[in-house]
Motif scaffolding. Structure first.
Motif, PDB file in Angstrom:
ATOM      1  N   VAL A   1      39.371  43.777  36.038  1.00  0.00           N
ATOM      2  CA  VAL A   1      38.603  44.859  36.659  1.00  0.00           C
ATOM      3  C   VAL A   1      38.704  44.709  38.165  1.00  0.00           C
ATOM      4  O   VAL A   1      38.691  43.586  38.694  1.00  0.00           O
ATOM      5  CB  VAL A   1      37.123  44.838  36.217  1.00  0.00           C
ATOM      6  N   VAL A   2      38.821  45.857  38.870  1.00  0.00           N
ATOM      7  CA  VAL A   2      38.852  45.834  40.327  1.00  0.00           C
ATOM      8  C   VAL A   2      38.047  47.014  40.857  1.00  0.00           C
ATOM      9  O   VAL A   2      38.106  48.122  40.320  1.00  0.00           O
ATOM     10  CB  VAL A   2      40.304  45.874  40.855  1.00  0.00           C
ATOM     11  N   ASP A   3      37.264  46.753  41.914  1.00  0.00           N
ATOM     12  CA  ASP A   3      36.538  47.813  42.613  1.00  0.00           C
ATOM     13  C   ASP A   3      37.462  48.342  43.710  1.00  0.00           C
ATOM     14  O   ASP A   3      37.789  47.624  44.660  1.00  0.00           O
ATOM     15  CB  ASP A   3      35.237  47.263  43.213  1.00  0.00           C
ATOM     16  N   VAL A   4      37.883  49.601  43.590  1.00  0.00           N
ATOM     17  CA  VAL A   4      38.882  50.142  44.509  1.00  0.00           C
ATOM     18  C   VAL A   4      38.272  50.579  45.832  1.00  0.00           C
ATOM     19  O   VAL A   4      39.002  50.961  46.755  1.00  0.00           O
ATOM     20  CB  VAL A   4      39.631  51.325  43.868  1.00  0.00           C
ATOM     21  N   THR A   5      36.938  50.531  45.955  1.00  0.00           N
ATOM     22  CA  THR A   5      36.291  50.955  47.199  1.00  0.00           C
ATOM     23  C   THR A   5      36.082  49.803  48.163  1.00  0.00           C
ATOM     24  O   THR A   5      35.650  50.010  49.296  1.00  0.00           O
ATOM     25  CB  THR A   5      34.933  51.616  46.902  1.00  0.00           C
ATOM     26  N   THR A   6      36.352  48.583  47.713  1.00  0.00           N
ATOM     27  CA  THR A   6      36.196  47.423  48.593  1.00  0.00           C
ATOM     28  C   THR A   6      37.543  47.076  49.218  1.00  0.00           C
ATOM     29  O   THR A   6      38.602  47.415  48.688  1.00  0.00           O
ATOM     30  CB  THR A   6      35.669  46.209  47.816  1.00  0.00           C
ATOM     31  N   GLY A   7      37.516  46.389  50.310  1.00  0.00           N
ATOM     32  CA  GLY A   7      38.758  46.004  50.948  1.00  0.00           C
ATOM     33  C   GLY A   7      38.688  44.586  51.504  1.00  0.00           C
ATOM     34  O   GLY A   7      37.752  44.267  52.227  1.00  0.00           O
ATOM     35  N   PRO A   8      39.680  43.757  51.205  1.00  0.00           N
ATOM     36  CA  PRO A   8      40.735  44.048  50.229  1.00  0.00           C
ATOM     37  C   PRO A   8      40.210  43.943  48.793  1.00  0.00           C
ATOM     38  O   PRO A   8      39.261  43.185  48.541  1.00  0.00           O
ATOM     39  CB  PRO A   8      41.773  42.954  50.506  1.00  0.00           C
ATOM     40  N   PRO A   9      40.796  44.675  47.843  1.00  0.00           N
ATOM     41  CA  PRO A   9      40.333  44.610  46.451  1.00  0.00           C
ATOM     42  C   PRO A   9      40.488  43.206  45.880  1.00  0.00           C
ATOM     43  O   PRO A   9      41.446  42.498  46.206  1.00  0.00           O
ATOM     44  CB  PRO A   9      41.255  45.603  45.724  1.00  0.00           C
ATOM     45  N   GLU A  10      39.551  42.803  45.070  1.00  0.00           N
ATOM     46  CA  GLU A  10      39.595  41.474  44.460  1.00  0.00           C
ATOM     47  C   GLU A  10      39.435  41.602  42.944  1.00  0.00           C
ATOM     48  O   GLU A  10      38.315  41.620  42.422  1.00  0.00           O
ATOM     49  CB  GLU A  10      38.486  40.587  45.036  1.00  0.00           C
ATOM     50  N   PRO A  11      40.560  41.706  42.206  1.00  0.00           N
ATOM     51  CA  PRO A  11      40.476  41.805  40.747  1.00  0.00           C
ATOM     52  C   PRO A  11      39.886  40.536  40.141  1.00  0.00           C
ATOM     53  O   PRO A  11      40.053  39.434  40.667  1.00  0.00           O
ATOM     54  CB  PRO A  11      41.937  41.976  40.324  1.00  0.00           C
ATOM     55  N   HIS A  12      39.188  40.703  39.023  1.00  0.00           N
ATOM     56  CA  HIS A  12      38.711  39.536  38.276  1.00  0.00           C
ATOM     57  C   HIS A  12      38.889  39.785  36.787  1.00  0.00           C
ATOM     58  O   HIS A  12      38.786  40.921  36.313  1.00  0.00           O
ATOM     59  CB  HIS A  12      37.247  39.223  38.603  1.00  0.00           C
ATOM     60  N   ALA A  13      39.180  38.705  36.060  1.00  0.00           N
ATOM     61  CA  ALA A  13      39.438  38.799  34.626  1.00  0.00           C
ATOM     62  C   ALA A  13      38.131  38.920  33.858  1.00  0.00           C
ATOM     63  O   ALA A  13      37.114  38.315  34.225  1.00  0.00           O
ATOM     64  CB  ALA A  13      40.212  37.580  34.150  1.00  0.00           C
ATOM     65  N   LEU A  14      38.169  39.687  32.764  1.00  0.00           N
ATOM     66  CA  LEU A  14      36.985  39.828  31.915  1.00  0.00           C
ATOM     67  C   LEU A  14      36.886  38.714  30.885  1.00  0.00           C
ATOM     68  O   LEU A  14      35.811  38.485  30.329  1.00  0.00           O
ATOM     69  CB  LEU A  14      37.016  41.180  31.193  1.00  0.00           C
ATOM     70  N   HIS A  15      37.988  38.032  30.614  1.00  0.00           N
ATOM     71  CA  HIS A  15      37.981  36.962  29.606  1.00  0.00           C
ATOM     72  C   HIS A  15      39.210  36.104  29.833  1.00  0.00           C
ATOM     73  O   HIS A  15      40.073  36.428  30.664  1.00  0.00           O
ATOM     74  CB  HIS A  15      37.969  37.536  28.184  1.00  0.00           C
ATOM     75  N   ASP A  16      39.321  34.998  29.093  1.00  0.00           N
ATOM     76  CA  ASP A  16      40.444  34.084  29.268  1.00  0.00           C
ATOM     77  C   ASP A  16      41.092  33.723  27.933  1.00  0.00           C
ATOM     78  O   ASP A  16      41.638  32.631  27.764  1.00  0.00           O
ATOM     79  CB  ASP A  16      39.996  32.816  29.997  1.00  0.00           C
ATOM     80  N   LEU A  17      41.060  34.649  26.968  1.00  0.00           N
ATOM     81  CA  LEU A  17      41.648  34.391  25.662  1.00  0.00           C
ATOM     82  C   LEU A  17      43.164  34.265  25.770  1.00  0.00           C
ATOM     83  O   LEU A  17      43.806  35.009  26.507  1.00  0.00           O
ATOM     84  CB  LEU A  17      41.307  35.525  24.692  1.00  0.00           C
ATOM     85  N   GLU A  18      43.745  33.343  25.041  1.00  0.00           N
ATOM     86  CA  GLU A  18      45.201  33.205  25.021  1.00  0.00           C
ATOM     87  C   GLU A  18      45.768  34.037  23.881  1.00  0.00           C
ATOM     88  O   GLU A  18      46.398  33.545  22.940  1.00  0.00           O
ATOM     89  CB  GLU A  18      45.589  31.731  24.908  1.00  0.00           C
ATOM     90  N   LEU A  19      45.542  35.343  23.991  1.00  0.00           N
ATOM     91  CA  LEU A  19      46.007  36.330  23.016  1.00  0.00           C
ATOM     92  C   LEU A  19      46.398  37.585  23.778  1.00  0.00           C
ATOM     93  O   LEU A  19      45.712  37.983  24.724  1.00  0.00           O
ATOM     94  CB  LEU A  19      44.916  36.669  21.992  1.00  0.00           C
ATOM     95  N   ASP A  20      47.487  38.227  23.366  1.00  0.00           N
ATOM     96  CA  ASP A  20      47.922  39.457  24.026  1.00  0.00           C
ATOM     97  C   ASP A  20      47.056  40.643  23.598  1.00  0.00           C
ATOM     98  O   ASP A  20      46.749  40.812  22.412  1.00  0.00           O
ATOM     99  CB  ASP A  20      49.385  39.756  23.696  1.00  0.00           C
TER     100      ASP A  20
END
Length: 685
Positions: A273-292
Motif C-alpha cells: 500500500v502507498v499513499d500517493v499524496t505524500t512525498g516521497p511515497p513510502e510503500p509498505h507491505a500488508l503481510h510477509d507470507l512466502e506465497l504468491d
C-alpha cells in the motif's frame, strides 16, 4: 459407471465415451467477467459459433447478448489480447476482432463504433469508462507505421465520437525497426509498455504501470500516478513505486489517496500500500507470507484480487501449485482463507458485499464462471448456467508429485492416472505417459479437470503436467531458475519427471511422449533433440529456431529471449546452439507438428523448416497446418482435428489402434510395421 465386465484392454487403446468433438463442443466457455453495479457481463465462446466470442449481460435477472450477431469480441492487443470489455453506469464498450474497432452500447442507443476503421492497425485494451467526462481511458497499440515497432500508449477516447483514434496521455516510446539494440530506455524515457491503469474513486487521479525493453513485466515495473483535470488531461505525473528489479502487478485504489498493488520485492508477490499524496511515497507491505498472490502479466486487465466495499481485499493465494481465495484486512494484515472446492482462480471481481465472481477450476469438473460466497465458500455457476455433468468414472484426480532435477532443485508437477471405470488393463500392463508442458514459459500447470486431459486418461494414458523451471506460483527464485538456461532447465525437469515415474513403476518407460504449445513446444523439440527419454513428441506452434524467433516475432516478446537465452546479437552463438532446428541430427523420436498459418508469435516457417529437417533425416514426421489460425487454435473443427491427429500419431508410432472413430493423420517415413495395429508395446525411434 458399471464395474468392468469384458476382457481387459491394453492401456492407450481403451474405448472412451469422450470424443475429440465432445471435448471441444460439450459446453460453452465463459470467461472475462466484469461488474457494473448490479449488472454482470461476461464473454461466451459458443461451440456452435465457430470460435467467435459473444459479450453477454445479466441484469435484473435477464440474460441478453450485448454484442451484435456475427461479432467476435476479442482484441489483438499485444497479440494475446485481454481487456476487451469495459463498463460503467450502464455504458458498455468492447472491441471487435475483425477491424479492432471499439464499440459502445449506451442506454437508449444502438451499438455503434467509436474508433476509426484502419484495418486493425489500432488495437485497444483495458477499457475504463468515465461517464462524467464521456470518455474511455484505455491502452492503444498503434501499428500504423510499418517502419517502427508498434507503439503502446495510454489514451483517452471520446464516448460520443465515431472515429476517434485517441488522445495520447502517456505517449509510448517510438523505436524504428532498424534502431540499434543499445538504444536503452530508463525510467525517464517514454515507456515501451503501459498497462493496467485505474481511475481513483473520485475520478481525479489515474494510476498505471510501465516497463521497458529488454525486461518483461515480471522482471521490472514502475507504478505511476497523475492528476486528471476536468477535460481528462494528465498533470503532475509522478513515480510512486517500482524498479528494474521489482515486478509490480495490478494497482487498485483503496480510497482517493491510497493505492494497493502486488510487488515481488521480497521474492513473493505480496500486497503493498502507498499513499500517493505524500512525498516521497513510502510503500509498505500488508503481510510477509512466502506465497504468491498474483500472476505474470501476459495480458492486461487480469484481476488476481479486488477490493470489497468495506476496504478488505479478496485475493488469490498459490500454495504448492494450488489456488485458494483469501480475505485480507489491510488495517491488520490478517488473512482468512475461504474454504471452497476451487483449485485455480482467474479474474476475481467483487460482486456485492460478500461475493465475488471469477473463472474457477476444480479437480473433479470443468472450469466454470462462478460466484463465490466469501462467508462459507459456496460456489454457484453464473446465471444458473453450468457445464454438463462429468461421469465420476472418467474423473482422474490430480496427484501432486515432486522430484529432483538435474541441477539438484526440486521440480513440481501434477500426475493424472488413467481413469475409466468401464475398462480394465491386463495384469502387469503399464500405461503410456504423455508429459504436458504449459506455454509462457512463466505460466503454470494447474490441478484441474479438463475435458482435453480426460480425453487421454479415459483412453488409458497417464498425464504428467509439469511445472518446470520458470513456472509461476513458487516464488520469484523458482521463476528465475530459467534465466539463461531456457531449453536446458525446463527440458531437465520434464525428462527427470518422466524418468521418475518410469523408475517408480507408474508408467511404461518405452512409451513416453512429450507435448506442448508455444514455449512448451520449444521444450518439446529440445527434449527430443537433447535427451533419449521420450519416444514421441508433439509440438503445437512451438519454436524450432531461436534466431528466427528473436528476429521475427511481435513486440511484447521481441526481447524476452534476452533473459531466457542471452542478449542479442552478442549471444547469437547461444541461440544457434540451442535451436532444435540446428540439432535435428540428434533427433531419434517421431515428431508431429501442429501449426496455424496466421501465427505472428511463432511464424509457420518454423514448423515447416523443422518438418523438412526431420523428413530429410528419414524419421517419422507429420506436419498439420491449420488455415486461418493464429497462435493457438480457435475454430472447433481445427481443435478437434489437432487432438485426433495427436492420438492417431501416437497410435501409429507406438503400434496400437486407438479406439473410436477418428481421423487418421498422415505420418511420413513411417516403417510399414510401425503403422500396423496391434499390441500396446513398442517404442518410437
Amino acid at each position: 459407471m458399471e464395474t468392468p465386465s469384458h476382457e481387459p484392454v491394453p492401456f492407450g487403446a481403451w474405448p472412451s465415451p469422450l470424443s475429440a468433438r465432445q471435448v471441444h463442443t460439450s459446453s460453452t466457455r465463459r470467461s472475462g467477467a466484469r461488474v457494473d453495479g448490479d449488472t454482470l457481463l461476461w464473454l461466451e465462446a459458443r461451440p456452435a459459433d465457430d470460435g467467435r466470442t459473444t459479450l453477454v449481460r445479466l441484469r435484473d435477472g435477464v440474460t441478453e447478448d450485448l454484442s451484435l450477431p456475427g461479432q467476435d469480441v476479442r482484441t489483438r492487443f499485444h497479440e494475446y489480447g485481454g481487456g476487451e470489455v469495459g463498463a460503467a453506469a450502464d455504458t458498455v464498450v468492447y472491441t471487435v476482432f475483425g477491424d479492432q474497432r471499439v464499440w459502445c452500447v449506451a442506454p437508449g442507443e444502438a451499438p455503434r463504433p467509436i474508433t476509426p476503421d484502419v484495418g486493425g492497425a489500432l488495437r485497444f485494451s483495458c477499457l475504463r469508462v468515465d461517464p462524467a467526462r464521456r470518455a474511455v481511458f484505455c491502452l492503444r497499440e498503434d501499428q500504423r507505421d510499418p517502419d517502427a515497432e508498434p507503439v503502446t500508449s495510454l489514451v483517452r477516447l471520446d464516448l460520443d465520437g465515431t472515429d476517434d483514434p485517441g488522445t495520447e496521455l502517456v505517449a509510448g516510446r517510438i523505436r524504428p525497426l532498424d534502431a540499434p539494440e543499445e538504444l536503452a530506455a530508463d525510467v525517464d524515457s517514454p515507456p515501451d509498455f503501459v498497462a493496467d491503469h485505474v481511475l481513483s474513486p473520485d475520478g481525479r487521479r489515474l494510476a498505471w504501470l510501465s516497463w521497458n525493453h529488454p525486461r518483461m513485466a515480471w522482471d521490472g515495473t514502475w507504478l505511476w500516478v497523475g492528476d486528471l483535470d476536468d477535460a481528462g488531461d494528465l498533470h503532475d505525473v509522478r513515480l510512486v513505486a517500482g524498479s528494474e528489479q521489482e515486478s509490480l502487478e495490478q494497482p487498485r485504489w483503496l480510497d482517493d489517496q491510497r493505492l494497493t498493488y502486488l510487488s515481488d520485492v521480497t521474492g513473493w508477490s505480496l500486497h503493498q500500500v502507498v499513499d500517493v499524496t505524500t512525498g516521497p511515497p513510502e510503500p509498505h507491505a500488508l503481510h510477509d507470507l512466502e506465497l504468491d498472490h498474483g500472476q505474470p502479466r501476459w495480458r492486461p486487465d487480469q484481476s488476481s484480487y479486488d477490493v470489497l466495499a468495506d476496504g478488505r481485499l479478496v485475493t488469490t493465494v498459490t500454495s504448492a501449485g494450488r489456488h485458494h481465495l483469501a480475505v485480507l484486512d489491510p488495517t491488520t494484515g490478517e488473512s482468512r482463507a475461504v474454504a471452497s472446492p476451487l483449485t485455480f482462480v482467474v479474474d476475481v471481481r467483487v460482486l456485492g458485499p460478500d461475493h465475488v465472481v471469477c473463472q474457477a477450476c476444480f479437480a473433479d469438473r470443468p472450469a466454470e464462471l462462478v460466484t463465490v460466497d466469501l462467508r462459507d465458500g459456496t460456489t454457484t455457476p453464473v446465471g444458473g448456467l453450468a457445464w454438463a455433468a462429468v461421469d465420476p468414472g472418467l474423473v482422474s484426480l490430480p496427484e501432486a508429485v515432486d522430484w529432483t532435477s538435474d541441477d539438484g532443485a526440486t521440480a513440481h508437477g501434477f500426475l493424472y492416472p488413467p481413469a475409466n471405470a468401464a475398462v480394465s488393463a491386463p495384469d502387469g500392463d503399464l500405461p503410456p505417459l504423455v508429459v504436458t508442458l504449459h506455454g509462457g514459459p512463466t505460466s503454470a500447470a494447474i490441478p484441474a479437470h479438463t475435458a482435453d486431459r480426460a480425453f487421454w486418461t479415459s483412453r488409458g494414458f497417464a498425464v504428467l503436467d509439469v511445472n518446470y523451471a520458470g513456472s509461476t506460483g513458487y516464488g520469484r527464485a523458482y521463476r528465475r531458475r530459467l534465466d539463461g538456461v531456457w531449453g536446458i532447465a525446463d527440458v531437465a525437469d520434464a525428462a527427470t519427471g518422466a524418468r521418475h515415474l518410469a523408475d517408480t513403476g507408474r508408467v511404461d518407460g518405452t512409451r513416453m511422449a512429450i507435448t506442448g504449445g508455444s514455449a512448451g513446444g520449444f521444450t518439446v523439440l529440445r527434449a527430443l533433440t537433447t535427451t533419449d527419454v521420450f519416444t514421441a513428441g508433439a509440438s503445437h506452434f512451438g519454436i524450432s529456431d531461436l534466431t528466427a524467433l528473436v528476429l521475427d516475432t511481435h513486440k511484447l516478446e521481441s526481447r524476452y529471449p534476452w533473459g531466457l537465452v542471452a542478449p542479442w546479437p552478442s549471444g547469437r552463438e547461444v541461440y544457434e546452439a540451442r535451436s532444435p532446428l540446428r540439432d535435428v541430427d540428434r533427433l531419434a523420436a517421431p515428431l508431429i507438428l501442429l501449426q496455424g498459418t496466421d501465427d505472428r508469435v511463432v511464424p509457420p516457417v518454423q514448423a515447416e523448416a523443422m518438418a523438412a529437417a526431420v523428413r530429410e533425416r528419414g524419421l517419422p514426421v507429420a506436419l498439420v497446418m491449420f488455415e486461418g489460425e493464429g497462435h493457438g487454435f480457435r475454430q472447433v473443427a481445427n481443435r478437434v482435428r489437432a487432438l485426433e491427429s495427436e492420438l492417431s500419431f501416437y497410435g501409429q508410432v507406438w503400434g496400437f489402434e486407438p479406439a473410436g472413430d477418428l481421423s487418421v493423420v498422415e505420418v511420413e517415413n513411417l516403417p510399414p510395421t510401425r503403422g500396423e495395429a496391434g499390441g500396446s508395446g513398442g517404442t518410437g525411434g
